[in-house]
Each structure stands twice: as C-alpha cells, then as structure tokens.
Scaffold this motif. Sequence first.
Motif, PDB file in Angstrom:
ATOM      1  N   ALA A 304      36.525  40.768  22.340  1.00 27.84           N
ATOM      2  CA  ALA A 304      37.062  41.608  21.279  1.00 27.84           C
ATOM      3  C   ALA A 304      36.424  41.217  19.957  1.00 27.84           C
ATOM      4  O   ALA A 304      36.045  40.068  19.749  1.00 27.84           O
ATOM      5  N   GLY A 305      36.310  42.168  19.041  1.00 28.89           N
ATOM      6  CA  GLY A 305      35.711  41.911  17.739  1.00 28.89           C
ATOM      7  C   GLY A 305      34.850  43.082  17.311  1.00 28.89           C
ATOM      8  O   GLY A 305      34.741  44.095  18.015  1.00 28.89           O
ATOM      9  N   TRP A 306      34.234  42.954  16.168  1.00 30.94           N
ATOM     10  CA  TRP A 306      33.430  44.035  15.609  1.00 30.94           C
ATOM     11  C   TRP A 306      32.072  44.077  16.305  1.00 30.94           C
ATOM     12  O   TRP A 306      31.195  43.271  16.031  1.00 30.94           O
ATOM     13  N   ASN A 307      31.941  45.019  17.231  1.00 36.57           N
ATOM     14  CA  ASN A 307      30.718  45.161  18.034  1.00 36.57           C
ATOM     15  C   ASN A 307      30.369  43.877  18.768  1.00 36.57           C
ATOM     16  O   ASN A 307      29.198  43.483  18.870  1.00 36.57           O
ATOM     17  N   PHE A 308      31.401  43.238  19.304  1.00 36.66           N
ATOM     18  CA  PHE A 308      31.232  42.001  20.058  1.00 36.66           C
ATOM     19  C   PHE A 308      31.166  42.238  21.569  1.00 36.66           C
ATOM     20  O   PHE A 308      31.219  41.280  22.331  1.00 36.66           O
ATOM     21  N   ALA A 309      31.067  43.492  21.995  1.00 35.72           N
ATOM     22  CA  ALA A 309      31.074  43.771  23.437  1.00 35.72           C
ATOM     23  C   ALA A 309      30.032  44.816  23.791  1.00 35.72           C
ATOM     24  O   ALA A 309      29.635  45.643  22.962  1.00 35.72           O
ATOM     25  N   GLU A 310      29.615  44.767  25.048  1.00 34.57           N
ATOM     26  CA  GLU A 310      28.677  45.744  25.604  1.00 34.57           C
ATOM     27  C   GLU A 310      29.105  46.071  27.030  1.00 34.57           C
ATOM     28  O   GLU A 310      29.972  45.415  27.593  1.00 34.57           O
ATOM     29  N   ASP A 311      28.451  47.095  27.572  1.00 34.91           N
ATOM     30  CA  ASP A 311      28.675  47.504  28.963  1.00 34.91           C
ATOM     31  C   ASP A 311      30.139  47.878  29.196  1.00 34.91           C
ATOM     32  O   ASP A 311      30.903  47.142  29.846  1.00 34.91           O
ATOM     33  N   PRO A 312      30.584  49.026  28.683  1.00 37.96           N
ATOM     34  CA  PRO A 312      31.972  49.454  28.867  1.00 37.96           C
ATOM     35  C   PRO A 312      32.348  49.504  30.350  1.00 37.96           C
ATOM     36  O   PRO A 312      31.547  49.928  31.186  1.00 37.96           O
ATOM     37  N   ASN A 313      33.540  49.052  30.663  1.00 38.89           N
ATOM     38  CA  ASN A 313      34.036  49.158  32.036  1.00 38.89           C
ATOM     39  C   ASN A 313      34.779  50.490  32.150  1.00 38.89           C
ATOM     40  O   ASN A 313      35.927  50.621  31.738  1.00 38.89           O
ATOM     41  N   LEU A 314      34.112  51.466  32.693  1.00 41.37           N
ATOM     42  CA  LEU A 314      34.633  52.837  32.746  1.00 41.37           C
ATOM     43  C   LEU A 314      35.502  53.095  33.970  1.00 41.37           C
ATOM     44  O   LEU A 314      36.155  54.145  34.053  1.00 41.37           O
ATOM     45  N   THR A 315      35.535  52.157  34.902  1.00 43.90           N
ATOM     46  CA  THR A 315      36.186  52.400  36.196  1.00 43.90           C
ATOM     47  C   THR A 315      37.555  51.730  36.263  1.00 43.90           C
ATOM     48  O   THR A 315      37.649  50.496  36.270  1.00 43.90           O
ATOM     49  N   VAL A 317      40.938  50.262  37.958  1.00 41.56           N
ATOM     50  CA  VAL A 317      41.188  49.554  39.219  1.00 41.56           C
ATOM     51  C   VAL A 317      42.682  49.557  39.501  1.00 41.56           C
ATOM     52  O   VAL A 317      43.506  49.310  38.609  1.00 41.56           O
ATOM     53  N   LEU A 318      43.040  49.846  40.733  1.00 38.61           N
ATOM     54  CA  LEU A 318      44.428  49.784  41.178  1.00 38.61           C
ATOM     55  C   LEU A 318      44.636  48.478  41.940  1.00 38.61           C
ATOM     56  O   LEU A 318      43.884  48.155  42.859  1.00 38.61           O
ATOM     57  N   TYR A 319      45.646  47.727  41.540  1.00 44.36           N
ATOM     58  CA  TYR A 319      45.990  46.454  42.184  1.00 44.36           C
ATOM     59  C   TYR A 319      47.334  46.639  42.885  1.00 44.36           C
ATOM     60  O   TYR A 319      48.329  46.989  42.256  1.00 44.36           O
ATOM     61  N   ARG A 320      47.348  46.416  44.196  1.00 42.67           N
ATOM     62  CA  ARG A 320      48.560  46.566  44.994  1.00 42.67           C
ATOM     63  C   ARG A 320      49.043  45.178  45.422  1.00 42.67           C
ATOM     64  O   ARG A 320      48.538  44.616  46.400  1.00 42.67           O
ATOM     65  N   THR A 333      38.601  56.849  39.979  1.00 40.51           N
ATOM     66  CA  THR A 333      37.644  57.736  39.315  1.00 40.51           C
ATOM     67  C   THR A 333      37.343  57.257  37.901  1.00 40.51           C
ATOM     68  O   THR A 333      38.263  57.077  37.089  1.00 40.51           O
ATOM     69  N   PRO A 334      36.072  57.048  37.561  1.00 39.13           N
ATOM     70  CA  PRO A 334      35.738  56.541  36.222  1.00 39.13           C
ATOM     71  C   PRO A 334      35.865  57.607  35.145  1.00 39.13           C
ATOM     72  O   PRO A 334      35.798  58.806  35.415  1.00 39.13           O
ATOM     73  N   THR A 335      36.046  57.146  33.929  1.00 41.94           N
ATOM     74  CA  THR A 335      36.008  58.024  32.768  1.00 41.94           C
ATOM     75  C   THR A 335      34.581  58.094  32.240  1.00 41.94           C
ATOM     76  O   THR A 335      33.700  57.330  32.682  1.00 41.94           O
ATOM     77  N   THR A 336      34.340  58.984  31.310  1.00 41.92           N
ATOM     78  CA  THR A 336      33.036  59.044  30.642  1.00 41.92           C
ATOM     79  C   THR A 336      33.132  58.551  29.206  1.00 41.92           C
ATOM     80  O   THR A 336      32.126  58.547  28.491  1.00 41.92           O
ATOM     81  N   ILE A 337      34.329  58.137  28.782  1.00 41.93           N
ATOM     82  CA  ILE A 337      34.547  57.732  27.393  1.00 41.93           C
ATOM     83  C   ILE A 337      34.690  56.213  27.316  1.00 41.93           C
ATOM     84  O   ILE A 337      35.651  55.656  27.851  1.00 41.93           O
ATOM     85  N   ARG A 376      39.376  61.011  20.728  1.00 40.61           N
ATOM     86  CA  ARG A 376      39.837  61.809  21.870  1.00 40.61           C
ATOM     87  C   ARG A 376      40.966  61.085  22.610  1.00 40.61           C
ATOM     88  O   ARG A 376      40.969  59.866  22.725  1.00 40.61           O
ATOM     89  N   VAL A 377      41.905  61.867  23.111  1.00 44.98           N
ATOM     90  CA  VAL A 377      43.030  61.356  23.895  1.00 44.98           C
ATOM     91  C   VAL A 377      42.907  61.906  25.305  1.00 44.98           C
ATOM     92  O   VAL A 377      42.614  63.098  25.498  1.00 44.98           O
ATOM     93  N   GLU A 378      43.117  61.043  26.296  1.00 40.92           N
ATOM     94  CA  GLU A 378      43.024  61.455  27.697  1.00 40.92           C
ATOM     95  C   GLU A 378      44.344  61.191  28.412  1.00 40.92           C
ATOM     96  O   GLU A 378      45.154  60.379  27.981  1.00 40.92           O
ATOM     97  N   LYS A 379      44.515  61.866  29.545  1.00 41.77           N
ATOM     98  CA  LYS A 379      45.564  61.514  30.505  1.00 41.77           C
ATOM     99  C   LYS A 379      44.890  61.164  31.828  1.00 41.77           C
ATOM    100  O   LYS A 379      44.098  61.952  32.352  1.00 41.77           O
ATOM    101  N   PHE A 380      45.208  59.976  32.318  1.00 40.21           N
ATOM    102  CA  PHE A 380      44.676  59.546  33.610  1.00 40.21           C
ATOM    103  C   PHE A 380      45.718  59.817  34.687  1.00 40.21           C
ATOM    104  O   PHE A 380      46.907  59.535  34.512  1.00 40.21           O
ATOM    105  N   TYR A 381      45.264  60.395  35.816  1.00 41.49           N
ATOM    106  CA  TYR A 381      46.152  60.729  36.924  1.00 41.49           C
ATOM    107  C   TYR A 381      45.984  59.684  38.029  1.00 41.49           C
ATOM    108  O   TYR A 381      44.956  59.675  38.714  1.00 41.49           O
TER     109      TYR A 381
END
Length: 500
Positions: A304-315, A317-320, A333-337, A376-381
């Motif tokens: 976390a921080g001001w441009n302290f990260a790369e490679d967004p994790n778009l996918t 994960v469900l943990y059971r 299903t991954p997002t594009t944002i 943008r605001v999303e709803k994940f199903y």
Amino acid sequence: MHMFIFPNTNKAIMFDSLLFGPSQIRLPKMEDDEEEEEDSWAHAVEYDTDTAAIRPLKILTDTWCSSGGLSANGTLVHTGGWGDGGRSVRYMISGCSTCDWKEYPEALNGTRWYSTQHILPDGSFIVVGGRSMYNYEYVPEEGKCNEKLYGLPFLKKTTDPCENNLYPFVFLSTDGNIFIFANNRSILLSPTRNKVVRELPVLSGGSRNHPASAMSTLLPIKLHDPEVIQAKVLICGGAKHDAALLAEKAIFVDALQDCATIDITNPKATWHKETMPSPRVMGDMIQLPTGDVLMINGAKKGTAGWNFAEDPNLTPVLYRPEKPKTQRYSELTPTTIPRMSHSTSVVLPDGKILVAGGNPNYYYNFTGLKYPTEVRVEKFYPPYLDPFLASDCPSIISNFKGKKVKYSDKIVIQFKLKKAKVNKIDFKVTMYAPPFTTHGFSMGQRLLVLRINKLISIGSKVLQVTVAAPPRATIAPPGYYLLFVVYRGVPSTGIWVQIA
C-alpha cells in the motif's frame, strides 16, 4: 476510501479525504454559501445500492485513513482521520434522507490515524493504535471528551522501519477478549481488566498490516453447541518486511501467497498455513452469507502507498473453509478494473458484492495515468447467483422490522422454496454483522451460523425454520445483522434483524 452499508435502507456511505483535490461531485450550493470553490466539492456520498443514485454529503474534519462501525441502534460511529480529524468522533443516522455528518472534533484523547475500531459486548467501541499511537481508548458518549487512554507496548514492539502495524486486525473473541494482530504478532486483551491475557505465536513469512496490508477475517462462528464456541482467525497475503522501502525505489517484490488460521480460543493454538492461488496485497476479505470467504481486489507486487504496487490482482478467489485443504480455493471470473490502494467492497442484502474505489495517486487524477483514480462502481456476483441455481434459492417471508431479538430467544423464520421435498441437513441460517471497510480490512465483520432446532412444512413450498438466537453479547454484540436462509449453498436475500 471508506465504505459501509446502513441497515434497513441498504444505502452505502462512501467517503475519502479532504486533501486530494476536487472530486467529480459538487455539494449543493446554499443561498448564503460564500466558501471558496475548492470547498464546494463532495468527498462523501450516500449511494443507493439499487438505483445508483447519490446524495452528496459534507465532511467537516478530515476522514483520511479513519475507522468506524455501526452502533447497536444502527448509527454510524466514526473515529479519527488526518490533521483536524485525528481526534474527531462523527455520527450519521440511518434512514434520514436529509441528515449529514455530526462531528465532535476533540472527543478522542489520542490522534487516531490508521487505527482500528471494534464494537464491544456492551455496545461501546474500542479504538486501537494508529500512527505513533501505542495505545488504545474507548469512544466516549456522544458529546463528551475522552480523558483517558491505555498504553499498549505491544504496538511499539511490532513497529518496524516500514511500520507494518497500522490498521491492526482487531476481533472480539467469543470469550469476550479482544484479539489484536499487528505486523506478525498477536495478543488477547481483556477489555474489562485492560490487561493483556495471552500472547499468541508469531506468524512467520512477512508482515501483514499496513502498508504490508494482508487480508483478515474471523471465520464463521458456529453455534451448534453453545458450550463449545470457537473463534478462528484467517489471515491471507501481505508483504515482506522491507517491501515498502523497496517500493519507494520502484522495486516491487512479490506479495505473500500464504494463508494462515488460528483458533484464538485454544490456549495452545498454533498457526496452520496453506497456499492460495496467487500472491495478494491490499485485497479485501469478505464473509459471504454461505460461510465461504471471498478475496477480491489488491495487487500481486508491492505494498500500500502512493504508487507502491504493480501487477493488479484482477481475479477473485473463493475460500471454502469446510472443504478439504486441497479443495478450498477456487479462482473466479476476473474483473478488468484494477483496484489496488484505497479500494473497498461490501456484502449487499441480495448477496452481491458492491466494489468501489482505487486510487494509488496522492491527488485525484482521473486520466492519463496507468492507474488513474477509479470512480466506477461494480457489483460482483458470487457463484451462488448463477441462474441455474435459482430453484435452490429460498425467499424469506418473515419480516422483523421494528422487532428486537433477545439473546437465546427462538427465532421463527418462514420462507418459500421451490422444492417438494427437503432435508434439514441441507440448510443453514446465518447472521452477518455488516462491517466498516477501508484499506483492505472490514472492521466488525462477523458471520454466525445459528443452531437449527426445527424445520417444518407449513404449506405448498412454504417452510418454517426455528433457530436459536446467539446466547450472549460476546458472541454477537448488540446491533443489526443480515439474516440469511441458505439451502445447498444458495442464500436467500437477507433481512435485517436487530439483536438487543
């Protein structure tokens, strides 16, 4: 960004800092308004989760990196922030279409920036830590000022050159003690004696709190046997101890890829580790109505921080947690944002996930960057909303609005289900405490799995289930919960229930 959902109205409040320049929403102009133009921008909104309509709200003191939670009567109690907001306690009432923030700028004793807030069994709140705040305090009654704070050397001991102990993970255990996790260590604190009662084993592998920013939640609290009620904590991801220092030099190291659980009610407990499908830092961890856990948002490298990260994790994960170790994780299903620093997510009554935010920039910057300020605001199903499972979805008929449930009461719920024949073993009834979410941590999040006493048919495809309410406030602090009936892993739409 910070976000939570109000009971009964199902409206979300989203807000940020006053520091980052003009937003894209203006405050309503009053006839006698002579303020400077930069003060006319809204940095908070009420968001209708059904229609996406917004109502601008005006913040008076800076809420940057603050904390909060819903009180027993459904009011937001919100603490801390930056600068003039560091000692503030703010209130917002649920269900008021014209209300705005009510603020007390000097209510707290300490300056609470990056602190964590949690409700207690008596309905009051504890606020833990913050930058250079190696202590905790209790939120005073509205309108009063806090004269006392309590030293907590543990927080100083867990600070390293990157800090890595901000926004500590705080949970109310089922025995009434407070679990506090900072960096890679944890304790149990008695809020009645203001004494550390136990130190737990070190969690190896790296740092887990801001800016290393792992994800954490209490796993579902099962109430099948009132004499044995465990409390298990799950922590996933994070970063190496020096990852933030390296990120300052534009060196982005891989986030952690491990998950660990511990039973905090077991005096001899140890951490049990697993590996999740991908590294993740700054993700959100959300309890689903089914008892499964969703991991969403974040990055695979950096902190976390001001441009302290790369490679967004778009996918996501469900943990059971109930599955065998080799079958617990599923990638969805991954997002594009990209949503890394300052993104948020909350569970909605219909089981969808509201996802918003993301801003790794020091000021709002909406265009021309690799990772612009996200509006943008999303709803994940989640998978249980697959249309092919619609026939397994219960529909609750009962309405508890205006009624209060007492501890250990019987709760009788009537619901419809498009099935001619059912088995009690295929059902769960769960209660979910809606959290205050910011910086990858959902404060106050709690899912209870209630004991089912009886299930009967009372008409054509109409069923009635009788469950036992939570036995005491250490299990379920007073307040509003979303109640779900779950059939074969498919939840109903939740209804609001107030525990008094």
